[in-house]
Design an enzyme around this catalytic site. Sequence first.
Site, mmCIF file in Angstrom:
data_model
loop_
_atom_site.group_PDB
_atom_site.id
_atom_site.type_symbol
_atom_site.label_atom_id
_atom_site.label_comp_id
_atom_site.label_asym_id
_atom_site.label_seq_id
_atom_site.Cartn_x
_atom_site.Cartn_y
_atom_site.Cartn_z
ATOM 1 C CB SER A 143 -1.084 0.624 1.266
ATOM 2 O OG SER A 143 -1.564 1.039 1.061
ATOM 3 C CE1 TYR A 156 -4.889 -1.740 4.834
ATOM 4 C CE2 TYR A 156 -3.903 0.333 4.502
ATOM 5 C CZ TYR A 156 -4.184 -1.187 3.875
ATOM 6 O OH TYR A 156 -4.873 -0.986 2.293
HETATM 7 N N1 LIG Z 1 -8.829 -0.051 -1.647
HETATM 8 C C1 LIG Z 1 -7.260 0.519 -1.650
HETATM 9 O O1 LIG Z 1 -8.080 1.851 -1.581
HETATM 10 C C2 LIG Z 1 -6.762 -0.287 -0.727
HETATM 11 C C3 LIG Z 1 -5.381 0.851 -1.349
HETATM 12 C C4 LIG Z 1 -4.242 0.208 -0.993
HETATM 13 C C5 LIG Z 1 -3.291 -1.142 -0.633
HETATM 14 N N2 LIG Z 1 -5.116 -1.531 -0.768
HETATM 15 C C6 LIG Z 1 -4.817 -3.360 -0.699
HETATM 16 O O2 LIG Z 1 -5.254 -3.903 -1.918
HETATM 17 C C7 LIG Z 1 -5.465 -5.335 -1.862
HETATM 18 C C8 LIG Z 1 -7.112 -5.626 -1.900
HETATM 19 O O3 LIG Z 1 -8.391 -5.395 -1.395
HETATM 20 P P1 LIG Z 1 -9.927 -4.197 -2.204
HETATM 21 O O4 LIG Z 1 -9.640 -2.881 -1.793
HETATM 22 O O5 LIG Z 1 -9.080 -5.055 -3.659
HETATM 23 O O6 LIG Z 1 -10.407 -5.063 -1.333
HETATM 24 P P2 LIG Z 1 -11.888 -5.795 -1.150
HETATM 25 O O7 LIG Z 1 -12.382 -6.173 -0.150
HETATM 26 O O8 LIG Z 1 -12.458 -5.621 -2.412
HETATM 27 O O9 LIG Z 1 -10.978 -7.187 -1.858
HETATM 28 C C9 LIG Z 1 -9.806 -7.934 -0.448
HETATM 29 C C10 LIG Z 1 -10.439 -9.353 -1.476
HETATM 30 O O10 LIG Z 1 -9.766 -10.083 0.307
HETATM 31 C C11 LIG Z 1 -10.679 -10.954 0.677
HETATM 32 N N3 LIG Z 1 -9.725 -11.661 1.846
HETATM 33 C C12 LIG Z 1 -10.009 -11.422 3.072
HETATM 34 N N4 LIG Z 1 -8.981 -11.442 3.927
HETATM 35 C C13 LIG Z 1 -9.296 -12.734 3.151
HETATM 36 C C14 LIG Z 1 -8.163 -13.963 4.101
HETATM 37 N N5 LIG Z 1 -7.930 -13.864 5.379
HETATM 38 N N6 LIG Z 1 -8.222 -14.568 3.324
HETATM 39 C C15 LIG Z 1 -8.676 -14.807 1.842
HETATM 40 N N7 LIG Z 1 -9.720 -14.117 1.376
HETATM 41 C C16 LIG Z 1 -9.363 -12.986 2.299
HETATM 42 C C17 LIG Z 1 -11.908 -10.619 0.678
HETATM 43 O O11 LIG Z 1 -13.156 -11.387 1.202
HETATM 44 C C18 LIG Z 1 -12.044 -9.779 -0.480
HETATM 45 O O12 LIG Z 1 -12.503 -10.872 -1.577
HETATM 46 C C19 LIG Z 1 -5.550 -5.791 -0.033
HETATM 47 O O13 LIG Z 1 -4.663 -5.878 -0.250
HETATM 48 C C20 LIG Z 1 -5.618 -3.362 0.404
HETATM 49 O O14 LIG Z 1 -5.157 -3.587 1.682
HETATM 50 C C21 LIG Z 1 -6.705 -1.610 -1.203
#
Ligand SMILES: NC(=O)c1ccc[n+]([C@@H]2O[C@H](COP(=O)([O-])OP(=O)(O)OC[C@H]3O[C@@H](n4cnc5c(N)ncnc54)[C@H](O)[C@@H]3O)[C@@H](O)[C@H]2O)c1
Length: 283
Positions: A143, A156
Amino acid sequence: MKDYTGRLVAITGAANGMGAELARRFAASGADVALFDIDGKNLDTLRAELEAAGTAVWARQGDVADSTQVEAFADEVFSQFGRVDVLFNNAGVISAGLVWEEPLEDWDWLMSVNLKGLVNGVRAFVPRMSAQDFESDVVNTDSIASFLPVENSPVYVASKYAAFGMSQVLDLQLQTQKSPVRSHAVCPAIVQTDLARCNEHRNQPGFDPANYPYLTSDDYKRRWAVVEGSLPYGMAVDEAVTRIIDGVEANRFAIFTHPQYNPQIALGVQSLLDGIHPGLVQR
Ligand SMILES: NC(=O)c1ccc[n+]([C@@H]2O[C@H](COP(=O)([O-])OP(=O)(O)OC[C@H]3O[C@@H](n4cnc5c(N)ncnc54)[C@H](O)[C@@H]3O)[C@@H](O)[C@H]2O)c1
């Protein structure tokens, strides 16, 4: 995007958000896909959608924090498809609160998913990917919080700092071992995903957030509202995923989806060298 016909792309956190969009993109570009997520319902829906479009899909419900389940997923993928070309270690969760008030269960949860989940993916997949006689990619989702700490989410930020550090050392070790695996660290800023729904899949039997006093406080609610309220103003998922795929195909190590923050990152590093205390991130 390149042609991935005959290639296998494995994705954790594949049922929603960026993981689901990655699955759709690679499937549309000819890849077979292997999907892993704790959210079995949305995983099944995505599997049906991709299979209806003619993609070979392997899907397993599971928790990335559980090394046995991730290892079983890797065993299935290698035995079904015989290869892995790209692994997206993408699953992640978020929390909010004050460092001295958040429950220790938040630390256990986020470190086990955001850091150990990546390690479990690397341990299960990378040795077998390294043994393949062709180049492949491991893509850890970290991130921008590793570079621009956000005030509301200490756990986080800590988990993503740790994940980025692990990703850097992984890359160095793959280089020194002359592995054909390239590694990448994806560093998104805010993207319009389902991330704020992560509490629905909190896998901590015996811990009830509704009964933890701080998590019912106004301070917590205000901080969580910032997390929840900012996501709809983020970058569209399809644009973020385009930038991630471009970065992987260009073999970039750190892949920043929001270049408008680059000057703030550079300023932040200079401020640290100058001994200046952290400042709030300007959006
Ligand atoms: N959305 C943002 O603004 C943002 C910013 C920086 C980083 N991220 C990172 O991007 C990645 C994807 O997240 P996203 O934003 O698409 O969110 P999201 O919640 O849409 O997708 C994350 C997925 O991970 C799954 N998940 C959660 N815990 C889990 C576990 N213990 N085992 C297996 N699957 C699990 C969820 O069910 C979900 O499908 C994450 O690592 C998040 O930290 C997101």
